[in-house]
Design an enzyme around this catalytic site. Structure first.
Site, mmCIF file in Angstrom:
data_model
loop_
_atom_site.group_PDB
_atom_site.id
_atom_site.type_symbol
_atom_site.label_atom_id
_atom_site.label_comp_id
_atom_site.label_asym_id
_atom_site.label_seq_id
_atom_site.Cartn_x
_atom_site.Cartn_y
_atom_site.Cartn_z
ATOM 1 N N PRO A 129 -32.664 13.872 33.274
ATOM 2 C CA PRO A 129 -33.433 15.019 33.398
ATOM 3 C C PRO A 129 -32.355 15.904 33.697
ATOM 4 O O PRO A 129 -31.217 16.040 33.803
ATOM 5 C CB PRO A 129 -33.311 14.433 35.109
ATOM 6 C CG PRO A 129 -33.528 12.653 35.120
ATOM 7 C CD PRO A 129 -32.827 12.875 33.935
ATOM 8 N N GLU A 130 -33.228 17.261 33.190
ATOM 9 C CA GLU A 130 -32.081 18.744 33.296
ATOM 10 C C GLU A 130 -33.111 19.424 34.406
ATOM 11 O O GLU A 130 -33.371 19.239 35.327
ATOM 12 C CB GLU A 130 -32.680 19.366 32.170
ATOM 13 C CG GLU A 130 -32.446 18.173 30.433
ATOM 14 C CD GLU A 130 -32.817 18.771 29.196
ATOM 15 O OE1 GLU A 130 -32.632 20.001 29.858
ATOM 16 O OE2 GLU A 130 -31.997 18.082 28.349
ATOM 17 N N LYS B 269 -28.298 20.556 38.080
ATOM 18 C CA LYS B 269 -28.914 18.920 37.968
ATOM 19 C C LYS B 269 -29.061 18.493 39.333
ATOM 20 O O LYS B 269 -28.987 17.085 38.925
ATOM 21 C CB LYS B 269 -28.216 18.831 36.118
ATOM 22 C CG LYS B 269 -28.353 19.691 35.208
ATOM 23 C CD LYS B 269 -28.003 18.653 34.086
ATOM 24 C CE LYS B 269 -28.104 20.037 32.847
ATOM 25 N NZ LYS B 269 -27.603 19.052 31.720
ATOM 26 N N ARG C 217 -24.976 16.211 20.310
ATOM 27 C CA ARG C 217 -26.274 15.864 20.262
ATOM 28 C C ARG C 217 -27.150 15.981 19.422
ATOM 29 O O ARG C 217 -26.615 16.726 18.097
ATOM 30 C CB ARG C 217 -26.163 16.857 21.491
ATOM 31 C CG ARG C 217 -25.657 16.482 23.175
ATOM 32 C CD ARG C 217 -25.832 14.630 23.545
ATOM 33 N NE ARG C 217 -27.197 14.426 23.875
ATOM 34 C CZ ARG C 217 -26.981 15.102 24.572
ATOM 35 N NH1 ARG C 217 -26.513 16.036 26.151
ATOM 36 N NH2 ARG C 217 -28.266 15.075 25.753
#
Length: 282
Positions: free
Chosen positions: A2-3, A62, A268
């Site tokens: 979740p961003e 967030k 990433r």
């Protein structure tokens, strides 16, 4: 995963149903998987929640924040797999916490669900939340002005993709949306931030507003693992309009001439089009 868009969707999904509701009960759901990080411990959280009222629901970076009538704030950070749900959780095995509400409403319960148990739940006394996060959370990516973007880019030579993931610079952007924002802005992810032109930074600022708001309208991105769901256990829709994320080897939908490439930055995956996002401003 979740961003900002996913957390904002959670907040909007639960806000109208829990704001002003008195908490009749609060309990641990007995999940046998990796335990959540709770502060204070469960007995104290139960004591503070029970009988209290949720006065406001908001997002901070967030985090989902439940402001309480007694002045305290409960900050819930979903991390990789956490969800705030009102109905039909993905499964009962990974339900973590339950709020039960007094009185009549469309929904009488709110749950925090977390498959991997990486989420955190912290109770802050009145006025403590923002001060506690002051050194680790920059301005919100949706509201930070262009002058702020110009400032933090000027101060670092790190690749701009890495800078966008730094929550002390901007709060809310994660790996997925950083790749999408850079593509829309036509900026290469490996460009040193302090070598970007003012025009490029302006494009980045506008692209962030456009991408994040569009993702919120689509209620976030549900990827192949299906983990992210909204408050009513419905999939998001923004994954259907991703331009580069997880599209390595596929033709770029923007230029239709070059394949999307994948590189690794700060451990990433980054996805970009070498033609649309050249190594210097055109």
């Amino acid at each position: 995963m979740p961003e900002l868009p996913e957390v904002e969707t959670m907040v909007r999904g639960i806000r109208q149903h829990v704001t002003g509701r008195k908490i009749r009960g609060f309990r641990d759901c007995g999940c046998r998987c990796k335990p959540l990080s709770l502060r204070p411990d469960l007995p104290e959280l139960t004591r503070r929640m029970t009988g209290n009222t949720i006065s406001e629901v908001r997002r901070l970076g967030k985090r989902v924040v439940l402001d309480l009538q007694d002045g305290a704030s409960l900050a819930i950070e979903p991390r990789m797999t956490g969800l705030m749900v009102l109905a039909d959780p993905p499964d009962v095995e990974h339900l973590r916490l339950e709020w039960e509400f007094a009185g009549r409403g469309e929904f009488d319960r709110l749950w925090f669900w977390d498959r991997r148990g990486l989420g955190t739940v912290r109770l802050f006394e009145r006025g403590e939340l923002e001060s506690a996060l002051a050194g680790s959370l920059g301005p919100d990516a949706l509201t930070a002005p262009l002058t702020h973007w110009l400032g933090f880019c000027k101060r670092t030579s790190r690749p701009i993709k890495v800078v966008l993931l730094d929550q002390t610079c901007l709060a809310g952007i994660g790996n997925l949306y950083a790749s999408e924002i850079l593509h829309v802005a036509k900026v290469g992810p490996a460009r040193p931030a302090n070598q970007l032109t003012a025009r490029e930074i302006g494009r980045l600022h506008q692209a962030a507003q456009d991408v994040l708001n569009d993702a919120i309208r689509h209620e976030g991105s549900t990827l192949g693992d299906g983990t992210y769901r909204n408050a009513l256990n419905k999939a998001g829709g923004y994954q259907n309009v991703h331009r580069v994320y997880m599209k390595a080897g596929q033709p770029c939908a923007t230029c239709r001439k070059t394949a999307i490439e994948r590189i690794v930055q700060a451990q990433r995956s980054t996805f970009y089009c070498p033609r649309c996002q050249p190594p210097k401003d055109r």
